[in-house]
Design a protein around this motif. Structure first.
Motif, PDB file in Angstrom:
ATOM      1  N   ARG A 115       0.824  -1.193   0.000  1.00 16.67           N
ATOM      2  CA  ARG A 115       0.000   0.000   0.000  1.00 16.67           C
ATOM      3  C   ARG A 115       0.865   1.253   0.000  1.00 16.67           C
ATOM      4  NH1 ARG A 115      -3.308  -3.081  -1.073  1.00 16.67           N
ATOM      5  NH2 ARG A 115      -5.321  -3.546  -0.097  1.00 16.67           N
ATOM      6  N   SER A 116       0.586   2.152  -0.905  1.00 13.87           N
ATOM      7  CA  SER A 116       1.363   3.391  -0.968  1.00 13.87           C
ATOM      8  C   SER A 116       1.083   4.287   0.229  1.00 13.87           C
ATOM      9  CB  SER A 116       1.044   4.132  -2.268  1.00 13.87           C
ATOM     10  OG  SER A 116      -0.339   4.419  -2.355  1.00 13.87           O
TER      11      SER A 116
ATOM     12  N   LEU B 292       7.843  -1.319  -6.149  1.00 17.37           N
ATOM     13  CA  LEU B 292       6.488  -0.806  -5.964  1.00 17.37           C
ATOM     14  C   LEU B 292       5.495  -1.414  -6.949  1.00 17.37           C
ATOM     15  CD1 LEU B 292       7.391   2.946  -5.364  1.00 17.37           C
ATOM     16  CD2 LEU B 292       6.726   1.262  -3.660  1.00 17.37           C
TER      17      LEU B 292
ATOM     18  N   CYS C 200       1.915  -1.727  -5.873  1.00 11.23           N
ATOM     19  CA  CYS C 200       1.210  -0.474  -5.564  1.00 11.23           C
ATOM     20  C   CYS C 200       0.756   0.175  -6.875  1.00 11.23           C
ATOM     21  CB  CYS C 200       2.114   0.487  -4.796  1.00 11.23           C
ATOM     22  SG  CYS C 200       2.680  -0.144  -3.201  1.00 11.23           S
TER      23      CYS C 200
ATOM     24  N   ILE D  62       0.782   5.257  -7.367  1.00 14.86           N
ATOM     25  CA  ILE D  62       1.886   5.998  -6.754  1.00 14.86           C
ATOM     26  C   ILE D  62       1.803   7.436  -7.270  1.00 14.86           C
ATOM     27  CG2 ILE D  62       4.394   6.265  -6.657  1.00 14.86           C
ATOM     28  CD1 ILE D  62       3.465   3.977  -4.989  1.00 14.86           C
TER      29      ILE D  62
ATOM     30  N   SER E  98       3.651  10.442  -3.096  1.00 19.01           N
ATOM     31  CA  SER E  98       4.295   9.180  -2.703  1.00 19.01           C
ATOM     32  C   SER E  98       5.797   9.238  -2.977  1.00 19.01           C
ATOM     33  CB  SER E  98       3.676   8.009  -3.465  1.00 19.01           C
ATOM     34  OG  SER E  98       2.292   7.921  -3.259  1.00 19.01           O
TER      35      SER E  98
ATOM     36  N   SER F  54       3.158   0.984 -11.650  1.00 19.78           N
ATOM     37  CA  SER F  54       2.552   2.091 -10.917  1.00 19.78           C
ATOM     38  C   SER F  54       2.149   3.215 -11.865  1.00 19.78           C
ATOM     39  CB  SER F  54       3.529   2.629  -9.864  1.00 19.78           C
ATOM     40  OG  SER F  54       3.998   1.590  -9.030  1.00 19.78           O
TER      41      SER F  54
ATOM     42  N   GLN G 263      -4.812  -8.488  -6.073  1.00 26.30           N
ATOM     43  CA  GLN G 263      -4.627  -7.541  -7.163  1.00 26.30           C
ATOM     44  C   GLN G 263      -5.514  -7.809  -8.371  1.00 26.30           C
ATOM     45  OE1 GLN G 263      -0.192  -7.841  -7.642  1.00 26.30           O
ATOM     46  NE2 GLN G 263      -0.337  -5.626  -7.507  1.00 26.30           N
TER      47      GLN G 263
ATOM     48  N   GLY H 198      -6.366  -2.744  -3.230  1.00 29.05           N
ATOM     49  CA  GLY H 198      -5.146  -3.015  -3.988  1.00 29.05           C
ATOM     50  C   GLY H 198      -5.365  -3.547  -5.384  1.00 29.05           C
TER      51      GLY H 198
ATOM     52  N   THR I  43      -5.664  -4.162  -9.221  1.00 30.88           N
ATOM     53  CA  THR I  43      -5.104  -3.564 -10.432  1.00 30.88           C
ATOM     54  C   THR I  43      -5.843  -4.034 -11.689  1.00 30.88           C
ATOM     55  OG1 THR I  43      -3.479  -5.358 -10.651  1.00 30.88           O
ATOM     56  CG2 THR I  43      -2.806  -3.392  -9.420  1.00 30.88           C
TER      57      THR I  43
END
Length: 667
Positions: free
Chosen positions: A65-66, A84, A87, A90, A94, A114, A591, A615, A617
């Motif tokens: 987690r950012s 990263l 994450c 970003i 960040s 990211s 994700q 989280g 994506t």
């Protein structure tokens, strides 16, 4: 009643013997715990001194987690590599946090997965982290030349990845060329805004470049002379560079003497003639990749005579002839790797000819070479007894007896792919002699049963990956043998093995290193088996339970509780409802979700799960849900870095094995 124990006694009781260990000794112990990340976590919880030492020892960090970056970076002050990729979001803030905390300690950062940052955040990172030597900005599709200008301020940068940074132009690359003169590796793959001008300037200014990837970059011959003058260049990748042809290469005076690896895959306009000029003087060439290029001819083999150190040739997808293969065998001194995957024209005569002349061959790929027979295998077993990798998927004319020969004569095999072949239990019994086997693919092999798999389980303790996709005659007995004898297994695919039940999953639950489990279409598996996996396999990161109709919400609850490392899951066609999906959303690592045709899923339940799972994506959904989800909700989820993939697939009924095989053969 008062205690009669003296203060000295109490002091002895409270004394921690671990405190006697020096930090040097503790660091040495931690060096041995790199294989399993959970081991370090357990180690740090032993006592306060171990907690502190583990934090100082850790050099690599991969946060989830950012928003927790400040806390995490304060906990680990010695981090030099920051990954990263977990994450998705970003922001510039960040990167400002990272740069202010890490400063000159940070040497490497991976931002390839990211989004949401700009040249502003990169500027803070580059200025404050002056020791930065590695920067991965791949997939930065929104980064432009101002971002490249900022990168140019990283004077110590040695490795830079800009894959798919399509908006960066020659102007941005020119800034990098002028500022980053210590570059040793740069990847511009799919940088469609870059031409020969930017690449040429890069080659002129960055004299230390060892690796240059220009795949699919629209360059022309004009930058090639500068590239070939790089005195330290070892790897040149020109995959898909269609702007280069034989006529362009004929104008070159001399190649690059330091070049060791050349990849010209998908360069249909380049034949042996162009290759001759491009590699003129490249006597140190060790690996040549010409996949999906022009036909392999006698003339090409003549060109290969110039490379006495060549040990690897990959010709995947090329048209080859027996004469061409024979000539290659004569031209090369000592090959250790050959790849003819999906090459049309490979015959017993040609393959036997080349392997007979290269007895030190370690890796051979003949995937989908459908004209070879037992005769080729006879040559391989006689000549290539040192093989460590053999890939021969869909070699349909090879008889079952040939696989017995492979096991008898190639004892050093570590990787074997015989997917969609006629191998049977006797073949597996023979293959089990390869005690170093770590990767075995025997999917779509209708002749194998538990009997053969039991031999593998008994004799191949190093097995880490096993693919049994649609090998229909495997049952719980065979899987139990694998789980017992190959306890270190990390990936197993038993998709569409119709006789697999919960007993198999209970057996596999004892394999604590299992991280990938594919059981789609195993209709006899239920929530009970999945619960056992969740409890026993805490390193599970990828799970495919598509068309496991007996898995419902009760199976999601143990996953949510125990499988905190789960990142990818396919729930399509399962009996999971809003309740189960919302439980999964509590997994912080999650994700990617594929959730097609869940009958018990509602729009409200889906919306709640999407909001709770911060989280994500990637989410695959049926198009029927799109009008049911509000635009503000979709925009909010996408702003967090999630991509929606909408599918309009109709509900699929289960096919029997015979009809599936007939359809596959037609394709």
């Amino acid at each position: 009643m008062k205690s009669t124990k003296s203060p000295k006694y109490m002091e002895c009781f409270d004394f921690n013997h671990f405190d006697l260990l020096t930090e040097e000794i503790v660091f040495a112990i931690l060096d041995f715990l790199d294989e399993n990340p959970l081991d370090k976590k357990s180690f740090s919880l032993v006592c306060k001194s171990f907690y502190v030492s583990e934090a100082r020892h850790r050099k690599t960090l991969k946060p989830l987690r950012s928003e927790l970056l400040t806390t995490i970076l304060d906990r680990y002050p010695s981090v030099t590599h920051l990954d990263l990729t977990l994450c998705p979001r970003i922001t510039d803030n960040s990167l400002i946090v990272i740069s202010s905390v890490c400063k000159s300690t940070l040497r490497s950062i991976d931002l390839s997965r990211s989004k949401c940052f700009s040249h502003v955040g990169l500027s803070n990172l580059v200025i404050n982290c002056s020791s930065l030597v590695e920067l991965d900005l791949s997939n930065g599709t929104e980064l432009t030349d101002p971002a490249a200008a900022v990168i140019a301020e990283a004077r110590n940068l040695e490795k830079l990845w800009l894959v798919r940074c399509k908006l960066i132009s020659d102007l941005g690359i020119g800034c990098i060329a002028v500022g980053c003169k210590k570059l040793r590796l740069i990847s511009l793959k799919w940088c469609l805004g870059v031409t020969h001008l930017g690449v040429g300037l890069l080659a002129i200014k960055c004299k230390e470049i060892r690796s240059l990837d220009l795949s699919y970059v629209p360059i022309t011959k004009k930058c090639l002379p500068s590239i070939l003058q790089l005195q330290h260049l070892e790897e040149l990748i020109l995959t898909g560079c269609l702007g280069i042809d034989d006529g362009d290469l004929a104008t070159l005076r001399r190649g690059c003497a330091s070049l060791q690896t050349l990849n010209m895959s998908c360069c249909q306009n380049v034949t042996h003639e162009g290759l001759f000029f491009l590699t003129n003087g490249a006597g140190n060439l060790r690996q040549l990749i010409l996949a999906y290029g022009s036909p392999v001819t006698l003339a090409l083999a003549g060109t290969l005579q110039k490379f006495p150190k060549l040990h690897s040739i990959k010709l995947d997808g090329c048209l080859v002839t027996s004469d061409g293969l024979n000539a290659i065998g004569d031209s090369c001194v000592s090959l250790s790797e050959l790849s003819f995957s999906k090459c049309s024209g490979v015959t017993d005569e040609g393959l036997s000819s080349i392997v007979a002349k290269h007895k030190e061959l370690k890796k051979l790929d003949i995937t989908c070479c459908r004209r070879i027979t037992h005769a080729s295998i006879a040559s391989i077993k006689t000549s290539c007894t040192s093989l460590t990798s053999l890939r021969m998927e869909s070699c349909s004319l090879v008889s079952k007896d040939a696989f017995v020969s492979i096991g008898q004569h190639c004892p050093f095999l570590e990787e074997l792919d015989v997917t969609d072949n006629s191998i049977d239990d006797e073949g597996l019994k023979s293959i089990s002699r390869c005690s170093n086997l770590s990767n075995l693919k025997i999917g779509i092999c209708s002749n194998i049963t538990d009997e053969g798999l039991i031999h593998i389980g008994k004799c191949c303790p190093k097995l880490k990956e096993l693919d049994l996709y649609r090998s229909m005659r495997i049952t719980d007995l065979g899987i139990a043998a694998i789980a017992s004898g190959c306890s270190g297994i990390e990936m197993i695919n038993i998709a569409y093995c119709k006789d697999i039940t919960d007993h198999s999953l209970r057996s596999l639950s004892k394999c604590s290193r299992l991280n990938t489990l594919e059981i789609r279409g195993c209709v006899c598996i239920s929530t009970l088996g999945l619960s056992a996996i969740a409890v026993g396999c805490k390193q599970l990161t990828k799970l495919d339970i598509k068309k496991c109709y007996n898995i419902d919400d009760a199976g999601m609850l143990p996953l949510a509780h125990f499988s905190q490392n789960l990142r990818v899951i396919n729930l399509s066609y399962c009996s999971v409802t809003d309740v189960g999906l919302l439980a999964l959303a509590s997994i912080s690592c999650l994700q990617s979700m594929t959730i097609l045709h869940l009958k018990g899923l509602t729009a409200n339940g889906l919306a709640a799960a999407l909001l709770a799972c911060g989280g994500l994506t990637k989410v695959k959904l049926h198009t029927s849900f799109r009008p049911l989800l509000s635009e503000p909700l979709l925009e909010h989820i996408e702003a967090r870095g999630c991509v929606f993939q909408w599918r309009d697939k109709p509900f699929q009924c289960e096919e029997d094995a015979r009809s599936w095989k007939l359809q596959a053969d037609v394709v």
